[in-house]
Design an enzyme around this catalytic site. Sequence first.
Site, short mmCIF file in Angstrom:
data_model
loop_
_atom_site.label_atom_id
_atom_site.label_comp_id
_atom_site.label_asym_id
_atom_site.label_seq_id
_atom_site.Cartn_x
_atom_site.Cartn_y
_atom_site.Cartn_z
N LEU A 58 -0.26 -92.12 0.24
CA LEU A 58 -1.37 -91.33 0.77
C LEU A 58 -2.34 -90.87 -0.30
CD1 LEU A 58 0.58 -89.24 3.42
CD2 LEU A 58 -0.88 -91.23 3.81
N HIS A 59 -1.89 -90.76 -1.56
CA HIS A 59 -2.83 -90.32 -2.60
C HIS A 59 -3.89 -91.38 -2.91
CE1 HIS A 59 -0.37 -91.88 -6.35
NE2 HIS A 59 -0.59 -92.83 -5.46
N ASP A 60 -3.69 -92.59 -2.43
CA ASP A 60 -4.70 -93.63 -2.64
C ASP A 60 -5.91 -93.48 -1.71
OD1 ASP A 60 -3.06 -94.79 -4.51
OD2 ASP A 60 -2.46 -96.49 -3.27
N ARG A 93 -6.87 -88.88 -3.52
CA ARG A 93 -6.68 -87.56 -4.11
C ARG A 93 -5.20 -87.19 -4.15
NH1 ARG A 93 -10.36 -84.06 -1.27
NH2 ARG A 93 -9.61 -82.47 -2.71
N GLU A 94 -4.82 -86.42 -5.17
CA GLU A 94 -3.56 -85.68 -5.14
C GLU A 94 -3.85 -84.38 -4.39
OE1 GLU A 94 -0.97 -87.18 -6.18
OE2 GLU A 94 -1.80 -88.70 -7.52
#
Length: 352
Positions: free
Chosen positions: A254-256, A311-312
Amino acid sequence: MTGVVGPAMAAALPPHVQLLLLTDGKRISRVLHAVAELRVADELADGPLDVPELASRTGTRADALGRVLRVAAAFGVFFEQPDGRYALTDMSQALRSDVPGSQRDMVLYNGSGMLWRSYGELMHTLRTGEPAFRAAYGHDFFEHLERDPDDGAMFDRAMTRMSHATSRMLIDSFDFGRFERIADIGGGHGFFLSEILGEHPKSRGVLVDRPSVVAEAPELLAGAGVADRVEIVEGNFFEPLPTGWDAYVLKAVLHDWDDERALAILGRVREALEGHPDGRLLICEFLVGPANRWDRGKLLDLDMLVRFGGRERDPAQWRELLDAAGFALVNDPVPGRWAVLECRPVPPGEHT
């Protein structure tokens, strides 16, 4: 001042000097990248060597190499002996390519043009919100990995190395053995799933990823001794997923993606858990820590931003995203490190 000015002394320096010291990061990174590319640590594995000998072995000029090594030694990467020979330290042991836990591939990636050029276009991202990588290269990050086999191979090696380290941390901190049937979505070649199943012989798994990726999974799973407990499914997380599994794992997926596309992925998992209220979503990501404190997730967040607009996320951002996707966080992961976010599907009408 006399002596070495480095990270250990930074807090004792005047604020304006500390500020300037931060700008040296790019210089230090390039030094580390150069000595990693030259395999200096490998050359020193059998004992200290002088600069002319190292220059001969690495195909470099002795004067230039000596000056680069002097900087590396100033930060404890190597040790310059009184006789001028250089020796390994604990840090440079990790630069060797032939040791368990080698960080050479990660150092090469972190100092590569893929990041270097992207950060050079950071202002483009600030002005437009678009990934800096596209401005630097004229195409998207993952397209670049297909176009440039050398960069693609380097990225794969670096991510494999990172996965080895993070997988161990995650498995040691969370009981995956609670689940008999585990779906690893976007799980690559299956390394993380193989590690989970190796720890928990009563569990079974399904690995879902693109055809070109899972093509290499059978060999890895067989080598890990878990191939008979894994079903391989070709697909991607934007499409319908296998249904009815006890836990759906999204590790470093999901951080991508930005929130809109992350919601689309979470929506597919929510669909797969329909009618299975005891099922769980297990998100394995770096959880950004509190303000004004150091944690590497804040730098990783910039990597996501400049590479492809991902995002992180911190705990509040995760809760907001999960709530919008119909999930509730049921554990209390510690910010500032890699963590497993255990999430349950929220029945329609229930307020979290």
